[in-house]
Write an enzyme that holds these catalytic residues in place. Structure first.
Site, PDB file in Angstrom:
ATOM      1  N   SER A  85       0.864  -1.175   0.000  1.00  0.00           N
ATOM      2  CA  SER A  85       0.000   0.000   0.000  1.00  0.00           C
ATOM      3  C   SER A  85       0.901   1.226   0.000  1.00  0.00           C
ATOM      4  O   SER A  85       2.117   1.105   0.037  1.00  0.00           O
ATOM      5  CB  SER A  85      -0.877  -0.005   1.242  1.00  0.00           C
ATOM      6  OG  SER A  85      -0.048   0.230   2.365  1.00  0.00           O
ATOM      7  N   LYS A  86       0.287   2.377  -0.025  1.00  0.00           N
ATOM      8  CA  LYS A  86       1.058   3.624  -0.027  1.00  0.00           C
ATOM      9  C   LYS A  86       2.058   3.660   1.121  1.00  0.00           C
ATOM     10  O   LYS A  86       3.186   4.076   0.983  1.00  0.00           O
ATOM     11  CB  LYS A  86       0.107   4.811   0.113  1.00  0.00           C
ATOM     12  CG  LYS A  86      -0.606   5.129  -1.159  1.00  0.00           C
ATOM     13  CD  LYS A  86      -0.362   6.591  -1.550  1.00  0.00           C
ATOM     14  CE  LYS A  86      -0.686   6.833  -3.005  1.00  0.00           C
ATOM     15  NZ  LYS A  86      -2.093   7.012  -3.271  1.00  0.00           N
ATOM     16  N   ARG A  87       1.567   3.167   2.239  1.00  0.00           N
ATOM     17  CA  ARG A  87       2.377   3.153   3.458  1.00  0.00           C
ATOM     18  C   ARG A  87       3.694   2.400   3.240  1.00  0.00           C
ATOM     19  O   ARG A  87       4.722   2.698   3.823  1.00  0.00           O
ATOM     20  CB  ARG A  87       1.547   2.457   4.537  1.00  0.00           C
ATOM     21  CG  ARG A  87       2.116   2.317   5.894  1.00  0.00           C
ATOM     22  CD  ARG A  87       1.028   1.839   6.843  1.00  0.00           C
ATOM     23  NE  ARG A  87       0.414   0.601   6.399  1.00  0.00           N
ATOM     24  CZ  ARG A  87       0.864  -0.598   6.701  1.00  0.00           C
ATOM     25  NH1 ARG A  87       1.936  -0.724   7.437  1.00  0.00           N
ATOM     26  NH2 ARG A  87       0.253  -1.672   6.281  1.00  0.00           N
TER      27      ARG A  87
ATOM     28  N   GLY B  70       5.263   2.110   0.356  1.00  0.00           N
ATOM     29  CA  GLY B  70       6.061   2.591  -0.768  1.00  0.00           C
ATOM     30  C   GLY B  70       5.438   2.238  -2.095  1.00  0.00           C
ATOM     31  O   GLY B  70       6.123   2.178  -3.111  1.00  0.00           O
TER      32      GLY B  70
END
Ligand code: GLU
Length: 481
Positions: free
Chosen positions: A258-260, A262
């Protein structure tokens, strides 16, 4: 019993055609970049062609900014394509033409079920705890039974008996019962093609021999094959592609990226994290593909070595630390003038590319990304009197300033302004004064750079040049230069 397998013979070398087919609803994220890379490498390895198709049929969610970012990101990674990109949205007529062909040949049929009717069908299936899928109510019904002028969709007539096995080059053989594949819509009531139809028609028309994509599309392959096979029955020359569904990339904690973790656009790695394209190329290559313990593999070697057999079946974990370490290796191998230009672009107009180039061998020694290089280079362009950070301020107590005064006196008489001489002189001073070298070097570093971390102090003296270095030392010694 109709048991079908998808095990097409591998096409002759040189005839391989792969494609990367991003949906421009977001930027080129790390998973997409890896899919592109594997398609590119496979084609290059086999002397074939790799094509780019922008799957922009979702007009609401596709943006020009995303298309630009995808193309720019691919370009930055050095992934070139053998034809200009094909835009799926330009081809709706061709997709529809195939739907009508399938209909005419009896491989598809008109479905007149209304949305309300279909909703009621699904409600019933939900209540019965059955899988939600179209029940084929118009499959064998005479369209003449529909009210005059009633809207209809066209649905593929998927095989109902037997099973289909795909011999996926990464997943191995995967079998699905044909009864599990419903007669899905290929042409909507408004005459527009569905995504599933568009992919198949485009792959055929582009001559794609190998479909290499994320394994979240494996189910789609079973849905796409009925169209391919029906068209092959009608026209011939619609061979099954070879499929290779590559596992998704997970975060370091094993959860879906996920965005978290990277799952950012490739440009974030370039701009925010200061990663070199060759480092990301190599990292993505080795994320899910291995060749022994080899760490750094050049582009040419990657082309020579890459094959689908080396692609693992389990999800790989994205690890920013590893990427940065690898990036450090590539920074050290990179041309100094190139790095200086990259650093200068980040520093702004006060940057001096020639000076940065000269300093680069020193600046890149420990750096893991361009940001660290820029940080390390700040002292070169700082203006006197230098601002001292908190640690440097704490370090420059009266004793340290007194030491600096004595150093300035001595170095002012030094004419051979080279690292070796300056080191010898400073060491001699330390000995003469009965002090450890650090007692001299630390205040010097603070005075010269405004910080307590920097490249080697003698390199710093040389890079700044005699006048500037002496002036900075004097500024903090409390004596006029
Ligand atoms: N457009 C799809 C995606 O971005 C890929 C479709 C395909 O490769 O067949 O996930």
């Amino acid at each position: 019993m109709a048991s079908e397998t998808n095990a097409p013979p591998s096409p002759a070398p040189g005839s391989v055609v792969t494609r990367f087919a991003p949906s421009p609803t977001g930027f080129l994220h790390i998973g997409g970049a890896r899919t592109a890379l594997f398609n590119w490498l496979y084609a290059r390895h086999h002397g074939g062609r790799v094509l780019l198709r922008i799957e922009d049929t979702d007009r609401q969610r596709s943006t020009q900014a995303a298309i630009d970012a995808i193309i720019e990101g691919l370009d930055w990674l050095g992934l070139d394509f053998d034809a200009p990109p094909l835009f799926q949205s330009d081809r709706a007529e061709r997709h529809a033409e195939i739907a009508w062909k399938l209909l005419a040949a009896g491989h598809a049929y008109k479905c007149f079920a209304t949305p309300e009717e279909l909703e009621a069908m699904r409600a019933q299936q939900r209540a019965n705890k059955q899988p939600l899928r179209y029940d084929g109510r118009w499959r064998d019904r005479d369209p003449a039974e529909a009210p005059e002028g009633a809207p209809f969709t066209i649905r593929i007539k998927a095989p109902r008996e037997g099973e289909t096995t795909i011999h996926d080059r990464v997943q191995g053989p995967v079998t699905v019962k044909n009864a599990e594949i419903d007669d899905y819509i290929i042409l909507r009531a408004d005459g527009t093609p569905t995504y599933m139809l568009a992919v198949v028609v485009d792959d055929h028309d582009m001559g794609v021999t190998h479909v290499i994509r994320g394994d979240d599309h494996l189910n789609n392959a079973f849905r796409q094959l009925p169209i391919i096979r029906a068209m092959n029955a009608i026209e011939g020359d619609w061979p099954d592609p070879v499929y290779a569904h590559i596992p998704l990339i997970h975060g370091n904690d094993g959860a879906k990226l996920s965005k978290r973790h990277g799952a950012l656009g490739v440009e974030a790695y370039r701009d925010e994290f200061g990663i070199l394209p060759e480092a990301l190329f190599n990292y993505l290559l080795r994320l899910g593909w291995g060749h022994g313990d080899r760490e750094e593999i050049s582009r040419e070697e990657a082309i020579a070595l890459f094959d689908l057999d080396g692609v693992g079946k389990s999800p790989s974990r994205f690890d920013m630390k590893k990427l940065e370490n690898l990036n450090g290796h590539y920074l050290r191998a990179a041309d100094d003038a190139r790095l200086a230009a990259l650093a200068a672009a980040r520093i702004g107009e006060e940057a001096d590319v020639a000076l940065l180039t000269q300093a680069m061998p020193v600046l890149k020694v420990r750096a893991r990304n361009l940001n660290e290089i820029v940080e390390g280079a700040r002292f070169l362009f700082a203006r006197r009197p230098l601002a001292m950070d908190a640690k440097a301020t704490a370090l420059l107590d009266d004793e340290a300033r007194a030491i600096l005064r004595r150093i300035v006196d001595r170095l002012a008489g030094e004419n051979d302004w080279t690292s070796a001489t300056l080191e010898a002189t400073t060491k001699a001073l330390a000995e003469e004064w009965g002090l450890g070298l650090g007692k001299l070097a630390q205040p010097m570093r603070a005075a010269l750079t405004g910080t307590t971390t920097s490249p080697g102090i003698f390199d710093v003296l040389v890079l700044l040049g005699r006048d500037e270095a002496l002036a900075r030392l004097a500024d903090q010694a409390g004596t006029a230069a």
